[in-house]
Design an enzyme around this catalytic site. Structure first.
Site, PDB file in Angstrom:
ATOM      1  N   LYS A 150      15.245  50.235  -4.774  1.00 33.07           N
ATOM      2  CA  LYS A 150      15.706  49.317  -3.739  1.00 33.07           C
ATOM      3  C   LYS A 150      14.735  49.415  -2.571  1.00 33.07           C
ATOM      4  O   LYS A 150      14.787  50.361  -1.794  1.00 33.07           O
ATOM      5  CB  LYS A 150      17.106  49.697  -3.243  1.00 33.07           C
ATOM      6  CG  LYS A 150      18.121  50.007  -4.358  1.00 33.07           C
ATOM      7  CD  LYS A 150      18.726  51.368  -4.164  1.00 33.07           C
ATOM      8  CE  LYS A 150      19.608  51.884  -5.290  1.00 33.07           C
ATOM      9  NZ  LYS A 150      19.851  51.165  -6.473  1.00 33.07           N
ATOM     10  N   ASP A 205       5.647  40.858   4.942  1.00 29.61           N
ATOM     11  CA  ASP A 205       4.333  40.515   5.520  1.00 29.61           C
ATOM     12  C   ASP A 205       3.279  41.583   5.241  1.00 29.61           C
ATOM     13  O   ASP A 205       2.350  41.738   6.024  1.00 29.61           O
ATOM     14  CB  ASP A 205       4.440  40.313   7.048  1.00 29.61           C
ATOM     15  CG  ASP A 205       5.201  39.055   7.407  1.00 29.61           C
ATOM     16  OD1 ASP A 205       5.485  38.247   6.496  1.00 29.61           O
ATOM     17  OD2 ASP A 205       5.517  38.887   8.597  1.00 29.61           O
ATOM     18  N   LYS A 241      21.069  59.079  -0.852  1.00 25.85           N
ATOM     19  CA  LYS A 241      20.168  59.744  -1.798  1.00 25.85           C
ATOM     20  C   LYS A 241      18.989  60.320  -1.025  1.00 25.85           C
ATOM     21  O   LYS A 241      17.878  59.836  -1.109  1.00 25.85           O
ATOM     22  CB  LYS A 241      19.660  58.733  -2.837  1.00 25.85           C
ATOM     23  CG  LYS A 241      20.786  58.160  -3.702  1.00 25.85           C
ATOM     24  CD  LYS A 241      20.382  56.864  -4.333  1.00 25.85           C
ATOM     25  CE  LYS A 241      21.515  56.104  -4.969  1.00 25.85           C
ATOM     26  NZ  LYS A 241      22.620  56.828  -5.540  1.00 25.85           N
ATOM     27  N   HIS A 271      16.084  50.653 -10.819  1.00 25.29           N
ATOM     28  CA  HIS A 271      17.123  51.110  -9.900  1.00 25.29           C
ATOM     29  C   HIS A 271      16.584  51.149  -8.468  1.00 25.29           C
ATOM     30  O   HIS A 271      17.292  51.488  -7.531  1.00 25.29           O
ATOM     31  CB  HIS A 271      17.563  52.515 -10.352  1.00 25.29           C
ATOM     32  CG  HIS A 271      18.836  52.998  -9.761  1.00 25.29           C
ATOM     33  ND1 HIS A 271      18.929  54.152  -9.036  1.00 25.29           N
ATOM     34  CD2 HIS A 271      20.078  52.477  -9.775  1.00 25.29           C
ATOM     35  CE1 HIS A 271      20.185  54.331  -8.640  1.00 25.29           C
ATOM     36  NE2 HIS A 271      20.896  53.326  -9.071  1.00 25.29           N
ATOM     37  N   ASP A 318      13.750  72.444   6.033  1.00 22.62           N
ATOM     38  CA  ASP A 318      13.329  72.830   7.373  1.00 22.62           C
ATOM     39  C   ASP A 318      12.011  72.143   7.752  1.00 22.62           C
ATOM     40  O   ASP A 318      11.622  72.175   8.909  1.00 22.62           O
ATOM     41  CB  ASP A 318      13.214  74.359   7.501  1.00 22.62           C
ATOM     42  CG  ASP A 318      12.521  74.993   6.320  1.00 22.62           C
ATOM     43  OD1 ASP A 318      13.021  74.869   5.186  1.00 22.62           O
ATOM     44  OD2 ASP A 318      11.458  75.603   6.524  1.00 22.62           O
ATOM     45  N   HIS A 354      26.920  56.916  -1.065  1.00 23.44           N
ATOM     46  CA  HIS A 354      25.868  56.559  -2.030  1.00 23.44           C
ATOM     47  C   HIS A 354      24.499  57.072  -1.561  1.00 23.44           C
ATOM     48  O   HIS A 354      23.468  56.751  -2.156  1.00 23.44           O
ATOM     49  CB  HIS A 354      25.876  55.017  -2.144  1.00 23.44           C
ATOM     50  CG  HIS A 354      25.126  54.425  -3.279  1.00 23.44           C
ATOM     51  ND1 HIS A 354      24.088  53.544  -3.101  1.00 23.44           N
ATOM     52  CD2 HIS A 354      25.277  54.542  -4.611  1.00 23.44           C
ATOM     53  CE1 HIS A 354      23.624  53.159  -4.278  1.00 23.44           C
ATOM     54  NE2 HIS A 354      24.325  53.747  -5.219  1.00 23.44           N
TER      55      HIS A 354
HETATM   56  C1  LIG Z   1      24.340  55.819 -10.374  1.00 25.27           C
HETATM   57  O1  LIG Z   1      25.536  56.510 -10.553  1.00 25.27           O
HETATM   58  C2  LIG Z   1      26.715  55.758 -10.401  1.00 25.27           C
HETATM   59  C3  LIG Z   1      27.906  56.673 -10.609  1.00 25.27           C
HETATM   60  O2  LIG Z   1      27.894  57.235 -11.888  1.00 25.27           O
HETATM   61  C4  LIG Z   1      26.781  54.596 -11.350  1.00 25.27           C
HETATM   62  O3  LIG Z   1      27.919  53.790 -11.069  1.00 25.27           O
HETATM   63  C5  LIG Z   1      25.542  53.780 -11.185  1.00 25.27           C
HETATM   64  O4  LIG Z   1      25.533  52.759 -12.140  1.00 25.27           O
HETATM   65  C6  LIG Z   1      24.368  54.688 -11.381  1.00 25.27           C
HETATM   66  N1  LIG Z   1      23.191  53.917 -11.330  1.00 25.27           N
HETATM   67  C7  LIG Z   1      22.581  53.536 -12.444  1.00 25.27           C
HETATM   68  C8  LIG Z   1      21.388  52.729 -12.250  1.00 25.27           C
HETATM   69  O5  LIG Z   1      22.951  53.875 -13.548  1.00 25.27           O
END
Ligand SMILES: *[C@@H]1O[C@H](CO)[C@@H](O)[C@H](O)[C@H]1NC(C)=O
Ligand SMILES: *[C@@H]1O[C@H](CO)[C@@H](O)[C@H](O)[C@H]1NC(C)=O
Ligand SMILES: *[C@@H]1O[C@H](CO)[C@@H](O)[C@H](O)[C@H]1NC(C)=O
Ligand SMILES: *[C@@H]1O[C@H](CO)[C@@H](O)[C@H](O)[C@H]1NC(C)=O
Ligand SMILES: *[C@@H]1O[C@H](CO)[C@@H](O)[C@H](O)[C@H]1NC(C)=O
Ligand SMILES: *[C@@H]1O[C@H](CO)[C@@H](O)[C@H](O)[C@H]1NC(C)=O
Ligand SMILES: *[C@@H]1O[C@H](CO)[C@@H](O)[C@H](O)[C@H]1NC(C)=O
Length: 484
Positions: free
Chosen positions: A198, A203, A412, A196, A417, A410
């Site tokens: 990203k 370089d 994250k 998952h 503080d 989206h």
């Molecule tokens: C993260 O959450 C979203 C919403 O539930 C979902 O669509 C997405 O697939 C999720 N990511 C993974 C890798 O499961």
């Protein structure tokens, strides 16, 4: 070869020298005019004898000499960090807080690239062929893909991607045909999770990390946040180790245990990398999940989140799409409250103000809301309990509504503080136990610079979003059908 010098001693010495140099300079500021300051500092620099004694942290891996030399050279980098955002088409904030777009930063990274681009990714849909819509807003994604294809013929382009499970393959085929090296990582087989993560490493010097997928919607239809760090080979080398782990697993389809020493890192929550970010002395490290992908020395992502929370004294602001104290995808069901418990503990024991900005959209899991209401009920000024939850809704016009998996916040990230944390994971148990993700943690509490810290920038983004018309408090009687 100076094989006798423990690695941390080198770093420690280097850092202490810089530290005491900095303190001296600050003190001198009172006495000397700015014009003299540089000269004096240079003189002091050469006079100072570094205090040499230090102890290796018990958890830190045994150093190997090639690593020592690489780091000793590159840590003098003057790194530049840029917070970047994707703001969905049509979303407007009544605020001066804005950042360069992720699209612009990705194009910039590609124009900087001279030798290599390594990308860790979940899936690839940069053109809108996947949706059956004719979306003009897919143009940015298409530009990114075309440029990357062009570079794939000239530079060393490597892509680690989660083994596709029904996702379109067009982009990957194009890149492969253009000369990119692609490896698929079958996380489902290996850990029952997905890749998952990203991030980009360009370089071995510049990096991007954040919430945006290699998806055209991530540039124009989904709200995203990430960071780009330029001219920072130290940090890039460390992120490259996480990439190399995916690359290794992609070829081998098994997870080494333990990981070979070349994957281990001296940089973690206890001994972060010390560097200059935007002329500000900073402590930085990268965390990674799942734990089975963490070589010696690497802080697992969950430990990083818990320790950032633990260190907070005044506030913890969290902006994530999903928040669930469960293993979302496990059967039979499993409760998983590591993060939830830490938030309640900090609110109760230390009176830390906790704010969660969670997304509400078509694909939100309904079970998320009772758990969020439960957290939000820990609010009582009489007892100095102050947890609040708001839901962020990205509005959609009829045309935008037709785009699947779009129009959502989206983000994250977390900001306290003291610390800025920029991650790639949804916040439920699965993402810390069996799914691959990673995060950048930046500590600039010692900053005396006039430049805004990453922490202050994330705080401003959070407050902009929290106070905007797009977010509303989650109350015990909130009816979600009217919300999103
Ligand atoms: C993260 O959450 C979203 C919403 O539930 C979902 O669509 C997405 O697939 C999720 N990511 C993974 C890798 O499961
Ligand atoms: C933006 O906010 C300011 C201060 O709260 C307010 O005076 C102004 O009317 C707002 N503008 C819009 C377009 O909402
Ligand atoms: C890339 O292309 C080669 C042939 O040129 C093929 O063998 C390989 O399977 C392709 N890989 C992917 C991921 O499409
Ligand atoms: C990176 O360093 C080079 C060489 O010093 C400089 O030309 C370039 O502007 C720097 N890039 C950024 C984004 O600061
Ligand atoms: C794959 O991993 C296993 C276990 O770590 C190792 O014994 C083997 O040599 C690896 N194979 C390759 C081709 O790297
Ligand atoms: C949500 O999904 C439903 C059907 O699944 C669809 O009709 C509706 O347009 C979607 N709304 C948005 C905002 O995507
Ligand atoms: C941040 O840095 C300061 C000063 O270097 C240090 O005292 C503090 O423990 C660090 N915080 C975290 C969470 O690492």
């Amino acid at each position: 070869m100076r094989t006798d010098i423990p690695y941390n001693q080198l770093v420690d010495t280097e850092w202490r020298r810089k530290e005491s140099n900095r303190r001296q300079r600050t003190a001198l500021m009172v006495l000397a005019s700015v014009g003299c300051l540089l000269l004096v500092a240079v003189a002091l620099y050469s006079l100072l004898t570094p205090a040499a004694s230090s102890h290796r942290h018990p958890d830190s891996p045994r150093p190997d000499v090639s690593v020592v030399r690489e780091k000793a050279q590159s840590c003098s980098d003057t790194c530049k960090i840029v917070v970047a955002e994707s703001i969905p088409e049509g979303v407007e904030f009544n605020s001066s807080v804005s950042h360069p777009s992720i699209f612009q930063q990705w194009m910039n990274l590609m124009s900087e690239a001279r030798s290599s681009i390594d990308i860790a990714s979940f899936y690839w849909t940069l053109t809108n062929t996947d949706t059956g819509t004719q979306e003009p807003s897919a143009n940015q994604g298409e530009q990114v893909l075309n440029r990357l294809a062009e570079l794939s013929g000239k530079l060393n382009v490597r892509i680690a991607v989660n083994a596709p499970q029904g996702q379109p393959l067009g982009d990957l085929r194009l890149l492969n045909d253009s000369g990119a090296d692609i490896r698929t990582v079958n996380m489902r087989e290996l850990t029952t999770g997905v890749l998952h993560t990203k991030f980009w490493v360009v370089d071995k010097k510049h990096v991007y990390i954040g919430s945006a997928n290699m998806d055209w919607r991530s540039l124009t239809q989904v709200k995203e946040l990430g960071a780009v760090v330029y001219n920072c080979s130290c940090l890039a080398a460390d992120l490259e180790k996480i990439f190399e782990a995916y690359w290794f697993v992609g070829a081998n389809q098994s997870i080494p245990s333990p990981w070979p020493a070349s994957f281990s890192t001296p940089y973690n929550k206890d001994t972060p990398l010390q560097l200059s970010l935007n002329h500000t002395p900073s402590s930085v490290y990268l965390s990674s999940s799942p734990p089975s992908f963490c070589a010696a020395g690497r802080t697992p992502d969950l430990q990083s989140i818990l320790s950032v929370m633990d260190d907070a004294e005044r506030f913890i602001y969290i902006a994530v799409m999903n928040y669930l104290p469960t293993m979302e995808f496990s059967h039979p069901k499993r409760y998983w409250a590591e993060i939830d418990t830490q938030l309640r503990r900090k609110a109760y024991e230390r009176r830390v103000k906790v704010r969660l900005l969670i997304s509400c959209w078509n694909n939100s899991q309904p079970v998320m809301f009772p758990f969020l209401k439960s957290l939000a009920s820990v609010h009582d000024p009489k007892h100095k309990l102050d947890i609040q939850v708001r839901l962020f809704v990205v509005p959609a016009d009829p045309r935008q509504r037709k785009i699947p998996f779009a129009r959502v916040n989206h983000n994250k990230y977390m900001v306290t503080d003291k610390i800025a944390y920029i991650g790639t994971s949804n916040w439920s148990g699965d993402y810390f136990v069996n799914t691959a993700g990673s995060a950048l943690v930046v500590n600039q509490t010692e900053s005396q610079s006039l430049e805004p810290t990453v922490q202050s920038q994330l705080k401003a983004v959070f407050e902009r979003d929290w106070d905007s018309d797009y977010s509303r408090p989650l109350a015990q009687d909130s009816d979600l059908k009217t919300f999103c």
